[in-house]
Design a protein around this motif. Sequence first.
Motif, short mmCIF file in Angstrom:
data_model
loop_
_atom_site.label_atom_id
_atom_site.label_comp_id
_atom_site.label_asym_id
_atom_site.label_seq_id
_atom_site.Cartn_x
_atom_site.Cartn_y
_atom_site.Cartn_z
N LYS A 1 0.82 -1.22 0.00
CA LYS A 1 0.00 0.00 0.00
C LYS A 1 0.85 1.26 0.00
N PHE A 2 1.94 1.22 -0.76
CA PHE A 2 2.83 2.37 -0.86
C PHE A 2 2.10 3.59 -1.44
N ASP A 3 1.04 3.35 -2.23
CA ASP A 3 0.30 4.45 -2.86
C ASP A 3 -0.65 5.15 -1.90
N HIS A 4 -0.99 4.53 -0.78
CA HIS A 4 -1.98 5.10 0.13
C HIS A 4 -1.44 6.39 0.75
N PRO A 5 -2.22 7.46 0.78
CA PRO A 5 -1.72 8.73 1.34
C PRO A 5 -1.19 8.62 2.75
N ASP A 6 -1.79 7.73 3.58
CA ASP A 6 -1.32 7.59 4.95
C ASP A 6 0.04 6.91 5.04
N VAL A 7 0.49 6.31 3.97
CA VAL A 7 1.82 5.70 3.92
C VAL A 7 2.76 6.56 3.08
N PHE A 8 2.27 7.02 1.94
CA PHE A 8 3.13 7.74 0.99
C PHE A 8 3.56 9.10 1.51
N ARG A 9 2.62 9.87 2.05
CA ARG A 9 2.95 11.22 2.49
C ARG A 9 4.02 11.23 3.59
N PRO A 10 3.90 10.39 4.66
CA PRO A 10 4.98 10.37 5.65
C PRO A 10 6.32 9.92 5.06
N ALA A 11 6.27 9.00 4.09
CA ALA A 11 7.53 8.56 3.48
C ALA A 11 8.18 9.68 2.69
N VAL A 12 7.38 10.49 2.01
CA VAL A 12 7.92 11.64 1.28
C VAL A 12 8.52 12.65 2.24
N GLU A 13 7.79 12.96 3.32
CA GLU A 13 8.26 13.95 4.27
C GLU A 13 9.52 13.50 5.00
N ALA A 14 9.71 12.19 5.14
CA ALA A 14 10.92 11.67 5.79
C ALA A 14 12.08 11.53 4.82
N GLY A 15 11.87 11.80 3.54
CA GLY A 15 12.97 11.80 2.58
C GLY A 15 13.30 10.46 1.97
N TRP A 16 12.41 9.50 2.03
CA TRP A 16 12.70 8.17 1.48
C TRP A 16 12.37 8.04 0.00
N VAL A 17 11.59 8.94 -0.55
CA VAL A 17 11.03 8.77 -1.89
C VAL A 17 11.78 9.62 -2.90
N THR A 18 12.10 9.00 -4.03
CA THR A 18 12.62 9.72 -5.18
C THR A 18 11.59 9.64 -6.31
N GLN A 19 11.81 10.39 -7.39
CA GLN A 19 10.85 10.41 -8.48
C GLN A 19 11.58 10.32 -9.81
N ASP A 20 11.02 9.51 -10.72
CA ASP A 20 11.59 9.40 -12.05
C ASP A 20 11.51 10.75 -12.77
N SER A 21 12.46 11.01 -13.62
CA SER A 21 12.47 12.27 -14.38
C SER A 21 11.93 12.11 -15.80
N VAL A 22 11.61 10.90 -16.20
CA VAL A 22 11.11 10.65 -17.55
C VAL A 22 9.82 9.84 -17.46
N GLY A 23 9.13 9.73 -18.59
CA GLY A 23 7.93 8.92 -18.64
C GLY A 23 6.83 9.49 -17.77
N SER A 24 6.22 8.61 -16.97
CA SER A 24 5.14 9.03 -16.07
C SER A 24 5.65 9.67 -14.80
N GLN A 25 6.98 9.75 -14.62
CA GLN A 25 7.61 10.39 -13.46
C GLN A 25 7.08 9.80 -12.15
N LEU A 26 7.13 8.48 -12.07
CA LEU A 26 6.57 7.78 -10.92
C LEU A 26 7.48 7.89 -9.72
N PRO A 27 6.91 8.01 -8.52
CA PRO A 27 7.71 7.97 -7.29
C PRO A 27 8.09 6.53 -6.96
N ARG A 28 9.17 6.39 -6.24
CA ARG A 28 9.58 5.07 -5.78
C ARG A 28 10.62 5.22 -4.68
N VAL A 29 10.80 4.16 -3.90
CA VAL A 29 11.88 4.09 -2.92
C VAL A 29 13.03 3.35 -3.59
N PRO A 30 14.21 3.95 -3.72
CA PRO A 30 15.32 3.27 -4.39
C PRO A 30 15.64 1.92 -3.74
#
Length: 412
Positions: A280-309
């Motif tokens: 459930k990485f897409d769920h706001p209650d999981v994704f937003r805290p992960a973004v704020e803690a600095g774990w998430v990066t984002q692709d620069s091409v295509g759909s520019q999807l977020p992911r944890v390296p």
Amino acid sequence: MSADFYDPNKKSTGGPPWGPAAPRSGESAQPADPENNGAGQWGSASVPPLAPEQPGPVASIPPSPGVPAYPALPPLPPVADGNLEPLRIPTAPQEHGTGPDRIRIGLWGAPRSGKTTFLAAMPIAALQYQRHGQGNWLISGMTPESSNFLSDSVSQLAVRRVFPQATVGIQGMSWAFQGREAVSGMMRYRPRESGFVLEVQDASGEVFRADHPQHQGVVDQLARAQGLIYLFDPLGDAQELTDSLTFFYSTLNELSARVRDSGGLHRGRLPHHIAVCVAKFDHPDVFRPAVEAGWVTQDSVGSQLPRVPERLAPRFFQWMCDEFRGSTARLVRDGLATFFHPERMSCYATSAIGFRLNPQHVFDYRNYANEETTDGIRRICTAPEPINVLEPLTGLERRIRSGRGGRMRWRR
């Protein structure tokens, strides 16, 4: 007087050597065979040859006096599918072509952790793999049930955009994988050809409770598996009857005892390769805290999807247990580290449906939740873009074959 014997070396003085022998003394002469005049014509006193049989109904012959009459036999029924080629058993390309080459993976997780949705997203992830990665994967069912599951999954998630119903009991399925993917090495894009059969035992979350009548069966299946996928639900403890520790430890304890009694422990621990998927990485209650803690990066091409390296995924799981979930999640993490070899573990941030994309098919942080409830039914907003659904499966296959795996680092 000595008896006359046939001498194969003695030439006959009259007629061909294969002709009938002269009658012995005391024996009566037999009637001669019809003679041919050498031009294909038979003498008038000879019996003409029988004409070839013609198809058609057999004429009935009146019975002779004193001979019982037998009814005519019915015609033979036509042969069913007589023009079809025989059907062979289903096979799949494999590296060694033997039964032991199959990879058996068990799927493990608490109720509502998303196990069935994870499997349902697998064919969609395979279709999109060539667009997001360096390779291609084809998946086909090894049984009619497995093939139907693939078709139904694509229809539900991508067409109707609804979630599949949760599994009831235990369901075994098998799929043939044939793929080509890039792997790290001396050459940056060195391709790797792979073919294997994946056997997955999907069980409802309630089966992992110790008092469930099918609990022993699912533990047996996990014990026979070579690899395990553990779906870690970050939101489970906040919901009724989904305390992951309750389902987790009872299964882990019995699994260890079962493997120990059969002599299968490896250096004092379970021999399985295991992929821990933070669901459930897409769920706001999981994704937003992960973004704020600095774990998430984002692709620069295509759909520019977020992911944890990938290199950060083990420490992301550590953070989820320490900072996000609390004491019960830390016990889950400690249990995995105690019962499994660290070098045989890997971690993934996983989403079966992915993020909502804008009309240009690009991720927008202002509106990324891909699930909504309409008339009491949970629906998927845009076409699914699964994240790390196929990768745990193929990663387990590689490590099981090689017997190696990168060591898991827990500390940030």
